[in-house]
Design an enzyme around this catalytic site. Sequence first.
Site, short mmCIF file in Angstrom:
data_model
loop_
_atom_site.label_atom_id
_atom_site.label_comp_id
_atom_site.label_asym_id
_atom_site.label_seq_id
_atom_site.Cartn_x
_atom_site.Cartn_y
_atom_site.Cartn_z
CG HIS A 1 29.30 0.95 9.47
ND1 HIS A 1 29.91 2.10 9.93
CD2 HIS A 1 28.61 0.45 10.52
CE1 HIS A 1 29.59 2.28 11.20
NE2 HIS A 1 28.81 1.30 11.58
CG ASN B 1 38.01 3.36 5.47
OD1 ASN B 1 37.46 3.64 6.54
ND2 ASN B 1 38.01 4.18 4.43
CB ALA C 1 36.35 5.21 12.66
CG MET D 1 31.17 10.94 7.52
SD MET D 1 30.02 9.61 7.15
CE MET D 1 30.82 8.88 5.69
CB SER D 2 32.33 12.57 13.85
OG SER D 2 33.65 12.06 13.92
CG HIS E 1 27.98 5.86 17.22
ND1 HIS E 1 28.22 5.14 16.09
CD2 HIS E 1 28.95 6.81 17.27
CE1 HIS E 1 29.29 5.63 15.48
NE2 HIS E 1 29.75 6.64 16.17
CE1 TYR F 1 25.58 8.63 10.44
CE2 TYR F 1 27.64 9.80 10.12
CZ TYR F 1 26.93 8.77 10.69
OH TYR F 1 27.56 7.88 11.52
CD GLU F 2 23.11 9.77 14.42
OE1 GLU F 2 22.46 8.97 15.12
OE2 GLU F 2 24.03 10.47 14.87
CB SER G 1 32.80 4.34 14.43
OG SER G 1 31.85 5.24 13.96
CG HIS H 1 27.52 10.80 13.42
ND1 HIS H 1 27.09 9.82 14.28
CD2 HIS H 1 28.87 10.68 13.35
CE1 HIS H 1 28.15 9.16 14.73
NE2 HIS H 1 29.23 9.65 14.18
#
Length: 261
Positions: A232, A220, A99, A196-197, A47, A71-72, A16, A69
Amino acid sequence: SARLPVRPRVHIVLGSGLSPLANGVKDPTMIPFEGIPGMPPTTVASHAGRFVAGTLEGVPVLVQAGRYHLYEGHSADTVAAPVRLGRAVGARVLVVTNAAGGIGSGLGPGSLVLIRDHLNLQGASPLTGPVRLGEERFPDMTEAYDPELRREARSVAEALSLELGEGVYAGLPGPSFETPAEIEMLARFGADLVGMSTVPEVIAARAAGSRCLGVSLVSNLAAGRSLRPLSHHEVMEVAQEAGARLERLIRGVLGRLAEAG
Ligand code: HPA
């Protein structure tokens, strides 16, 4: 289908906000995901979704800007498709960046962190189903993040006076950020980073015997580790600032690979 001018040695996945790193590739050949079998359109605005083949520090590379990802709604198989493609065109080294939220003390926004190991908490694996050609059924994951590559990265960081932390990456499905209770749980599990990746890509790479180097850019503090809510937008801003340092680190490692032949 695009022809690659050179056989890439290293496949570099940009996380990201890190896509600008693809701009430095020499003699670039752009290959959009679109049109490659098994590679559907990506849905995250940040992305882009393309490969840039060329050279970095004299090393033939396949740089991947954008990734899939879970989540997609993509399967772990789709998430790993670019890595399998990179391997198919010759890359035996995978450099994954992402990230991540910082859990461990000292891992504040902007920190670069070498991934030492991961926790697969995504509930999925790209190896589920029939064994793919050239992959193992039960790959060993003891040295998923190659010790020799980690040594080189630490050495490069020291030579360039770049601060480089080291830690365990917890891969979660997302897309909601974690609750403070979940972060507390991950801390007790031994995680220093959360994202998440990365996990499906590294599993697929290991199944094929590729060596992996993983670097997280802490965008973060993880939930409950700071008073501010997560966004985000914040992830993107920090990535831009710290991306330049990450690029120097990656270039340094590639330079070492070039020297080693
Ligand atoms: N949690 C999960 N994934 C992330 C985070 C986070 O705090 N920051 C960037 N990716």
